[in-house]
Structure formats: C-alpha cells, structure tokens
Write a protein that holds these residues in place. Sequence first.
Motif, mmCIF file in Angstrom:
data_model
loop_
_atom_site.group_PDB
_atom_site.id
_atom_site.type_symbol
_atom_site.label_atom_id
_atom_site.label_comp_id
_atom_site.label_asym_id
_atom_site.label_seq_id
_atom_site.Cartn_x
_atom_site.Cartn_y
_atom_site.Cartn_z
ATOM 1 N N PRO A 159 42.146 57.968 12.660
ATOM 2 C CA PRO A 159 42.906 58.777 13.629
ATOM 3 C C PRO A 159 44.373 58.906 13.209
ATOM 4 O O PRO A 159 44.859 58.144 12.370
ATOM 5 C CB PRO A 159 42.797 57.951 14.920
ATOM 6 C CG PRO A 159 42.677 56.531 14.442
ATOM 7 C CD PRO A 159 41.961 56.573 13.119
ATOM 8 N N ASP A 160 45.071 59.877 13.788
ATOM 9 C CA ASP A 160 46.502 60.035 13.488
ATOM 10 C C ASP A 160 47.304 58.856 14.024
ATOM 11 O O ASP A 160 48.269 58.415 13.403
ATOM 12 C CB ASP A 160 47.031 61.353 14.073
ATOM 13 C CG ASP A 160 46.561 62.547 13.252
ATOM 14 O OD1 ASP A 160 46.202 62.333 12.065
ATOM 15 O OD2 ASP A 160 46.526 63.655 13.778
ATOM 16 N N THR A 161 46.886 58.371 15.199
ATOM 17 C CA THR A 161 47.504 57.149 15.747
ATOM 18 C C THR A 161 46.407 56.308 16.389
ATOM 19 O O THR A 161 45.385 56.841 16.840
ATOM 20 C CB THR A 161 48.583 57.453 16.821
ATOM 21 O OG1 THR A 161 47.986 58.197 17.872
ATOM 22 C CG2 THR A 161 49.772 58.203 16.246
ATOM 23 N N HIS A 162 46.648 55.016 16.397
ATOM 24 C CA HIS A 162 45.685 54.096 17.005
ATOM 25 C C HIS A 162 46.461 52.905 17.550
ATOM 26 O O HIS A 162 47.321 52.359 16.866
ATOM 27 C CB HIS A 162 44.670 53.634 15.951
ATOM 28 C CG HIS A 162 43.666 52.656 16.481
ATOM 29 N ND1 HIS A 162 42.604 53.044 17.274
ATOM 30 C CD2 HIS A 162 43.565 51.310 16.339
ATOM 31 C CE1 HIS A 162 41.887 51.968 17.593
ATOM 32 N NE2 HIS A 162 42.450 50.909 17.040
ATOM 33 N N GLU A 163 46.160 52.534 18.782
ATOM 34 C CA GLU A 163 46.894 51.423 19.389
ATOM 35 C C GLU A 163 46.069 50.140 19.358
ATOM 36 O O GLU A 163 44.879 50.130 19.675
ATOM 37 C CB GLU A 163 47.265 51.763 20.837
ATOM 38 C CG GLU A 163 48.212 50.736 21.445
ATOM 39 C CD GLU A 163 48.610 51.069 22.875
ATOM 40 O OE1 GLU A 163 48.338 50.223 23.759
ATOM 41 O OE2 GLU A 163 49.178 52.156 23.105
ATOM 42 N N ILE A 164 46.703 49.064 18.928
ATOM 43 C CA ILE A 164 46.055 47.754 18.981
ATOM 44 C C ILE A 164 47.064 46.720 19.457
ATOM 45 O O ILE A 164 48.201 46.698 18.992
ATOM 46 C CB ILE A 164 45.436 47.360 17.615
ATOM 47 C CG1 ILE A 164 44.810 45.965 17.726
ATOM 48 C CG2 ILE A 164 46.449 47.414 16.481
ATOM 49 C CD1 ILE A 164 43.817 45.600 16.686
ATOM 50 N N TRP A 165 46.655 45.891 20.392
ATOM 51 C CA TRP A 165 47.511 44.842 20.953
ATOM 52 C C TRP A 165 48.875 45.393 21.398
ATOM 53 O O TRP A 165 49.909 44.773 21.203
ATOM 54 C CB TRP A 165 47.703 43.687 19.957
ATOM 55 C CG TRP A 165 46.420 43.038 19.532
ATOM 56 C CD1 TRP A 165 45.272 42.914 20.258
ATOM 57 C CD2 TRP A 165 46.141 42.431 18.264
ATOM 58 N NE1 TRP A 165 44.299 42.269 19.522
ATOM 59 C CE2 TRP A 165 44.799 41.964 18.305
ATOM 60 C CE3 TRP A 165 46.887 42.234 17.098
ATOM 61 C CZ2 TRP A 165 44.195 41.309 17.236
ATOM 62 C CZ3 TRP A 165 46.279 41.599 16.023
ATOM 63 C CH2 TRP A 165 44.963 41.143 16.094
ATOM 64 N N GLY A 166 48.832 46.599 21.982
ATOM 65 C CA GLY A 166 50.067 47.195 22.499
ATOM 66 C C GLY A 166 50.974 47.797 21.440
ATOM 67 O O GLY A 166 52.110 48.177 21.730
ATOM 68 N N VAL A 167 50.476 47.909 20.204
ATOM 69 C CA VAL A 167 51.282 48.459 19.106
ATOM 70 C C VAL A 167 50.644 49.756 18.622
ATOM 71 O O VAL A 167 49.454 49.803 18.319
ATOM 72 C CB VAL A 167 51.372 47.461 17.922
ATOM 73 C CG1 VAL A 167 52.233 48.032 16.804
ATOM 74 C CG2 VAL A 167 51.903 46.121 18.386
ATOM 75 N N GLN A 168 51.458 50.809 18.560
ATOM 76 C CA GLN A 168 50.984 52.105 18.081
ATOM 77 C C GLN A 168 51.086 52.149 16.550
ATOM 78 O O GLN A 168 52.172 52.033 15.993
ATOM 79 C CB GLN A 168 51.859 53.208 18.695
ATOM 80 C CG GLN A 168 51.368 54.611 18.409
ATOM 81 C CD GLN A 168 50.404 55.114 19.466
ATOM 82 O OE1 GLN A 168 49.800 54.335 20.190
ATOM 83 N NE2 GLN A 168 50.248 56.413 19.560
ATOM 84 N N LEU A 169 49.947 52.293 15.884
ATOM 85 C CA LEU A 169 49.936 52.407 14.423
ATOM 86 C C LEU A 169 49.647 53.842 14.024
ATOM 87 O O LEU A 169 48.974 54.576 14.747
ATOM 88 C CB LEU A 169 48.863 51.487 13.825
ATOM 89 C CG LEU A 169 49.100 49.983 14.006
ATOM 90 C CD1 LEU A 169 47.901 49.192 13.501
ATOM 91 C CD2 LEU A 169 50.371 49.531 13.296
ATOM 92 N N GLY A 170 50.158 54.239 12.855
ATOM 93 C CA GLY A 170 49.955 55.598 12.359
ATOM 94 C C GLY A 170 48.892 55.653 11.280
ATOM 95 O O GLY A 170 48.427 54.623 10.769
ATOM 96 N N ARG A 171 48.530 56.860 10.921
ATOM 97 C CA ARG A 171 47.515 57.098 9.890
ATOM 98 C C ARG A 171 47.843 56.354 8.591
ATOM 99 O O ARG A 171 46.951 55.840 7.909
ATOM 100 C CB ARG A 171 47.430 58.610 9.637
ATOM 101 C CG ARG A 171 46.561 59.002 8.466
ATOM 102 C CD ARG A 171 46.466 60.522 8.345
ATOM 103 N NE ARG A 171 45.503 61.038 9.297
ATOM 104 C CZ ARG A 171 44.193 61.112 9.054
ATOM 105 N NH1 ARG A 171 43.703 60.693 7.912
ATOM 106 N NH2 ARG A 171 43.370 61.592 9.952
ATOM 107 N N ILE A 172 49.138 56.281 8.246
ATOM 108 C CA ILE A 172 49.565 55.631 6.997
ATOM 109 C C ILE A 172 49.035 54.193 6.892
ATOM 110 O O ILE A 172 48.671 53.729 5.807
ATOM 111 C CB ILE A 172 51.114 55.658 6.858
ATOM 112 C CG1 ILE A 172 51.562 55.034 5.534
ATOM 113 C CG2 ILE A 172 51.804 54.967 8.028
ATOM 114 C CD1 ILE A 172 53.060 55.086 5.276
#
Length: 251
Positions: A159-172
């Motif tokens: 995905p373009d963004t994905h949230e885990i443990w309250g942290v938004q991560l990007g595709r990179i």
Amino acid sequence: MGSYKKEIVKIKHHGREIHSVYYRPDSKKKCPIVIFSHGFNGTNIDFAMNSDYLAKNNIAALCIDFCGGSINSKSDLNTDEMSIFTEKEDLCAVIEHVKSWEDVDPTNIFLFGGSQGGLVSALVADENVEVIKGLLLLFPAFCIADDWNNRFPTLESIPDTHEIWGVQLGRIYFESIHKYNVFDHIGKFNKNVLIFHGDQDEIVALDYGKRAALLYPHAAIEIFHGEGHGFSEAGNKKVSDMTCEFVKANS
C-alpha cells in the motif's frame, strides 16, 4: 564514577538533520564511544540509562533520533519517509561526523542497536568493518524483511501507506525490503559481536538472534531467560554492565 556533560548535537546530511544527545565524559584523554540506535518508533531517550552508565565509566555515548524514526522524533522527515535504508544513511553520516571529534578516540567506535536499530547497526557494521571496533545488538530485528514480505508478497500488494502500532509508514519502507534477505547482508563483520536476546521475545523470535550469532566469525549471544522484546529493569541493568565490560575489553 566520573562526571560527564550532556549536549545536543545536530548532524546534517542528505538535506536532512539528525537530532542526537551526546554524553561526554569529563576526561583528559580521548574516549571510546558507543553510538546507540533506537528501535521502531523509539528515540534517543531509550538508551539514556545505558549512556549515563557508560559516561560515568569514561566511555562516551551518542544517542540518535533516526530521521522519521518515530512519531516523537526530534529529527527531520516524517515516519512515512523512513526506511531501513534512510536509517542506514543516518547512522553512516553520524559515524563520519563522530570520527573527527577531538574528544573521541576514532579507533574505538562501537555500535549498539536495539530491535530495528540493531538491524540497521548490523548492516552498517558489515560495510564499515575498518571503522567499527565492536557491535552490540539488543534483540536485533533481523525478521523485519521476512515479516513484511509475508504480509505484502508482491510489489502490487504494497500500500502507499500502512499504519502499525500508531506509526504511519510509507511505500518506501516496504518496497525497499521487498525480496531482501537480511542474512545475505550481515556476518562479514569480523570483530567481536555481542547479541542480547530474551527467550520470551514475541516480536523477534530468538532463532533470529541465534542464527546471526552463528553467522559472525566472532559473536556471542547472551540469552535472557523470561525477557521479551523490551527488557525488565534488571535485564537492562545487566545489558549496561555487559556493554561497559565489552567496550573496555575491546578498546
């Protein structure tokens, strides 16, 4: 026990700035230094106790905030711009910086990484064998690529963004470790390595720590019974003691 000063140091590279805290012993001679790399969504504060202990024992410590490394980071970048490899760039820049400090012994630079910061420290040590004197890894997250490649097996599934443990991560973050085998990129570091791992770790299975210990030519693994991913006060105290002993023995 000696005294020390605490200073904020800003390190610029690749158009971004790293916030770090320097624990500088009041010593007349150049000191060994341990560079601490925090885990996922951690900050420099995670290793304040360890750094305090080292600095009182005439070992300098630098605790960094990875760029985009946490929702509480004082460094540049947002969390969705961070990857294992931006953190690798950060740590390499920090090492370059530290080598020239007048109160640091450039022949005694040690890396200490926790969890994701352990993975990053291990990758950096393998590419900087001449510069790094020793490597300390606290439940290093050598599982990260495997975990996410199981979750997102194809580039199309990322995905373009994905949230885990309250942290938004990007595709990179996910794209950069797609089909990446961590164990192909560690193990060349031929100086002493000390791995700390709990036998109740539910985030990074102990098997990852054991496998890494076998891969390095000179590695020891200390297994902490009853400890998980994040140690108790007693566990952390033991890690501090062992870190201090390791630096003194290898300096």
